[in-house]
Design an enzyme around this catalytic site. Structure first.
Site: not given
Length: 246
Positions: A10, A12, A94, A96, A164, A170, A209
């Site tokens: 991904n 992003k 996701h 985010e 996740e 991140g 990560s």
């Protein structure tokens, strides 16, 4: 049935024409484990660039898709746009998008239903915040997200689940191997509510990560069927992650 190992990348909201061409060139020239399914997900503007230049055998995913046909939906991408561009996957749910863009469990489920019913496979994401983890609510949070999905869909064959933990995305923090396996097993046990076949065949990825340093041990866990890789997918190390079981 043996579940084929799966590694998604991904990108992003990262990359440029030159950097993404370099990533594609690295993948085209790499010797990749033939037993691993590989899917990369560039920003929307670069989907065609990647698909037209990436070798066959590696699939491409969008990072979002709308749950309506073509029409007056400014800024959105339709399933038919993806299929017309030979883009056969999409990442949905996701964290985010759930947290920053406020997509509800129901919106994510609706998008997943529309995509899968119209021929696009979905990397469907779930996970908990640090507060939820520390309160012991991890399985409850993930189960709630899964329940919303189950309420909308009947065919799970085009869905890959990515667990996740939000606190590990991140941040450099990684769930321990035991923590990751524990949640993956809980997801697989929950999938038995759908059917034993779905529980046995659905691939569950770990994201958060993932690097070339921690992927080997994670890949050995019985319920971890691959990875959804963020930052490392922009680096040559992504190839090491794809090949981590060799």
């Amino acid at each position: 049935m043996a579940r084929k190992f799966f590694v998604g990348g991904n990108f992003k909201m990262n990359g440029s024409v030159s950097s993404i061409k370099e990533i594609v060139n690295n993948l085209n020239n790499a010797k990749l484990d033939a037993e691993v399914e590989v899917v990369v997900s560039p920003p929307a503007l670069y989907l065609l660039l990647v698909r037209e230049n990436l070798r066959s055998g590696i699939e491409v995913a969008a990072q979002n898709v709308y749950d309506k046909p073509n029409g007056a939906y400014t800024g959105e991408i339709s399933v038919s746009h993806l299929k017309d561009s030979n883009v056969n996957w999409v990442i949905l749910g996701h964290s985010e998008r759930r947290t920053i863009l406020k997509e509800s469990d129901e919106v994510v489920a609706s998008k997943t239903k529309y995509a899968t019913e119209n021929g696009v496979s979905v990397i469907w994401c779930c996970g908990e915040s640090l507060e939820e983890r520390e309160a012991g609510k991890t399985v409850d949070v993930v189960t709630k997200q899964l329940e919303a999905l189950k309420a909308k869909i009947s065919d799970w064959s085009k869905i890959v689940i990515a667990y996740e933990p939000i606190w590990a995305i991140g941040t450099g923090k990684v769930a321990t191997t035991e923590q990751a396996q524990e949640v993956h097993k809980a997801i697989r046990d929950w999938l038995k509510n759908v059917s034993p076949k779905v529980a046995d065949e659905t691939r569950i990825l770990y994201g958060g990560s993932v690097t070339e340093k921690n992927c080997g041990e994670l890949s050995k866990q019985p319920d971890i069927d691959g990875f959804l890789v963020g930052g490392a997918s922009l680096k040559p190390a992504f190839i090491d992650i794809v090949n981590c079981r060799q």
